[in-house]
Write an enzyme that holds these catalytic residues in place. Structure first.
Site, PDB file in Angstrom:
ATOM      1  N   LYS A 124       0.828  -1.206   0.000  1.00 44.30           N
ATOM      2  CA  LYS A 124       0.000   0.000   0.000  1.00 44.30           C
ATOM      3  C   LYS A 124       0.859   1.253   0.000  1.00 44.30           C
ATOM      4  CE  LYS A 124      -1.491   2.185   3.411  1.00 44.30           C
ATOM      5  NZ  LYS A 124      -1.172   3.466   4.135  1.00 44.30           N
ATOM      6  N   ASP A 142      -6.062   1.341   1.107  1.00 42.04           N
ATOM      7  CA  ASP A 142      -6.041   1.471   2.563  1.00 42.04           C
ATOM      8  C   ASP A 142      -7.415   1.082   3.095  1.00 42.04           C
ATOM      9  OD1 ASP A 142      -7.716   3.582   1.949  1.00 42.04           O
ATOM     10  OD2 ASP A 142      -6.518   5.111   2.958  1.00 42.04           O
TER      11      ASP A 142
END
Length: 219
Positions: A124, A142
């Site tokens: 991420k 996220d």
């Protein structure tokens, strides 16, 4: 309501946000790829607002990877102790800086594979840095992106962030991936909030699975 096919759902999602939020950017404050990496590492399970309150003093003390690589964990901890998990993040920040100096001549790499070699940088974070700092086509997932995309129905039965990422990438044009990431984050942060989504304020409720189910229950 009439059932909407998945690509129509994506098209309407993109059309709405292209019109209402043509400029969508990270709310983290940074001036360089190094500063962005630091800010994103700090932002894990912490608000961007809190990170932005913390980073000015941090960057004054550690303006680059070379200075951070020489820091003690306690020095870093004292500057970030108001952030969640400061001990782990202090260790990761120093490790990240040392890896930059050792393996990348102090320069933040611009590709996801190399970014993930840095301590504290998972997929991420690597996607965020690639997309935001280097304008690469990437879809960071996220908690907001994971929750909102599933709630709207842009993703189906995605159990992991990677599964969510793959489904979003399959339907969103490459040149819009980074912007769409911010659309989903900001929508989740201010409208489609976790506990009590503000459906009355939402401009895409007509394509939202969650709203359709809620609307049916109300009938």
């Amino acid at each position: 309501m009439q059932k909407i096919d998945i690509q129509t759902k994506y098209d309407k999602f993109i059309d709405y946000f292209e019109e209402t939020m043509p400029l969508a950017e990270s709310e983290l404050v940074f001036l360089s790829p190094y500063q962005l990496v630091v800010a994103v590492i700090l932002s894990a399970q912490c608000t961007d607002k809190r990170v932005n309150m913390t980073t000015p003093a941090f960057f004054e003390r550690f303006p680059d990877a070379a200075s951070l690589a020489e820091a003690s964990q306690d020095d870093v901890y004292q500057l970030i102790k108001s952030i969640s998990y400061p001990n782990n993040k202090a260790r990761n920040l120093i490790g990240m800086a040392k890896a930059l100096m050792t393996d990348f001549n102090g320069v933040v790499p611009d590709n996801i594979d190399d970014l993930q070699k840095l301590p504290g940088v998972g997929r991420k974070t690597a996607n965020v840095v690639a997309a935001v700092a280097f304008d690469k086509p990437a879809m960071p997932v996220d908690t907001h992106v994971f929750r909102v995309s599933a709630r709207i129905g842009l993703t189906k039965n995605a159990k992991t962030p990677l599964e969510t990422e793959k489904q979003l990438v399959a339907h969103i044009p490459q040149e819009l991936l980074s912007k769409a990431h911010h659309w989903l984050i900001l929508h989740g942060r201010y409208v489609c909030v976790a506990r009590k989504p503000k459906c009355d304020e939402c401009g895409i409720k007509e394509i939202c699975d969650f709203f359709q189910k809620k609307d049916k229950k109300a009938c």
